[in-house]
Design a protein around this motif. Structure first.
Motif, PDB file in Angstrom:
ATOM      1  N   PHE A 163      -1.181  13.159  -7.339  1.00  0.00           N
ATOM      2  CA  PHE A 163      -1.948  13.954  -6.391  1.00  0.00           C
ATOM      3  C   PHE A 163      -1.342  15.348  -6.224  1.00  0.00           C
ATOM      4  CE2 PHE A 163      -3.027   9.646  -4.605  1.00  0.00           C
ATOM      5  CZ  PHE A 163      -4.325   9.643  -5.079  1.00  0.00           C
ATOM      6  N   HIS A 168       2.501   1.750  -3.477  1.00  0.00           N
ATOM      7  CA  HIS A 168       1.548   2.253  -4.459  1.00  0.00           C
ATOM      8  C   HIS A 168       1.159   3.703  -4.167  1.00  0.00           C
ATOM      9  CE1 HIS A 168       1.113  -2.053  -5.355  1.00  0.00           C
ATOM     10  NE2 HIS A 168       0.931  -1.601  -6.571  1.00  0.00           N
ATOM     11  N   LEU A 169       1.057   4.057  -2.917  1.00  0.00           N
ATOM     12  CA  LEU A 169       0.751   5.435  -2.554  1.00  0.00           C
ATOM     13  C   LEU A 169       1.877   6.365  -2.997  1.00  0.00           C
ATOM     14  CD1 LEU A 169      -1.073   7.473  -1.124  1.00  0.00           C
ATOM     15  CD2 LEU A 169       0.176   6.973   0.972  1.00  0.00           C
ATOM     16  N   LEU A 170       3.118   5.956  -2.770  1.00  0.00           N
ATOM     17  CA  LEU A 170       4.258   6.769  -3.180  1.00  0.00           C
ATOM     18  C   LEU A 170       4.345   6.889  -4.698  1.00  0.00           C
ATOM     19  CD1 LEU A 170       6.977   5.587  -0.646  1.00  0.00           C
ATOM     20  CD2 LEU A 170       5.710   7.745  -0.650  1.00  0.00           C
ATOM     21  N   ALA A 194       0.835  -1.205   0.000  1.00  0.00           N
ATOM     22  CA  ALA A 194       0.000   0.000   0.000  1.00  0.00           C
ATOM     23  C   ALA A 194       0.869   1.253   0.000  1.00  0.00           C
ATOM     24  CB  ALA A 194      -0.937  -0.009   1.201  1.00  0.00           C
ATOM     25  N   LEU A 195       1.930   1.261   0.785  1.00  0.00           N
ATOM     26  CA  LEU A 195       2.820   2.414   0.840  1.00  0.00           C
ATOM     27  C   LEU A 195       3.525   2.632  -0.499  1.00  0.00           C
ATOM     28  CD1 LEU A 195       4.189   4.688   2.409  1.00  0.00           C
ATOM     29  CD2 LEU A 195       5.908   3.032   3.123  1.00  0.00           C
ATOM     30  N   LEU A 213       1.786   6.982  -6.676  1.00  0.00           N
ATOM     31  CA  LEU A 213       0.712   7.875  -7.094  1.00  0.00           C
ATOM     32  C   LEU A 213       0.860   9.294  -6.554  1.00  0.00           C
ATOM     33  CD1 LEU A 213      -2.338   5.481  -6.726  1.00  0.00           C
ATOM     34  CD2 LEU A 213      -1.333   6.327  -8.840  1.00  0.00           C
ATOM     35  N   ALA A 214       1.766   9.512  -5.615  1.00  0.00           N
ATOM     36  CA  ALA A 214       1.935  10.821  -4.983  1.00  0.00           C
ATOM     37  C   ALA A 214       2.161  11.949  -6.001  1.00  0.00           C
ATOM     38  CB  ALA A 214       3.056  10.774  -3.958  1.00  0.00           C
TER      39      ALA A 214
END
Length: 65
Positions: A42, A34-36, A31-32, A38-39
């Motif tokens: 955003f 994938h979040l990074l 999750a981390l 996509l950062a």
């Protein structure tokens, strides 16, 4: 209607089963990671929104003068 149907179809798919070998969606860090990944998307969206708000404020000030 087509866009809604496509969105529902995407939400129903299990992306973990379509991951390539070595791409572990079950990892606690997945999750981390994938979040990074996509950062920047955003941050770009936030920067664009701030730019649009600034432009709108400038246009409002120009019309008041």
């Amino acid at each position: 209607m087509l866009r809604l149907s496509f969105s529902i179809l995407l939400l129903m798919m299990s992306f973990a089963t379509y991951a390539h070998p070595g791409h572990d969606h079950g990892s606690p860090m997945a999750a981390l990671v994938h979040l990074l990944w996509l950062a920047p998307l955003f941050i770009g969206a936030l920067a664009f929104r701030a730019y649009m708000l600034k432009q709108k404020a400038q246009q409002k000030n120009n019309h008041q003068d």
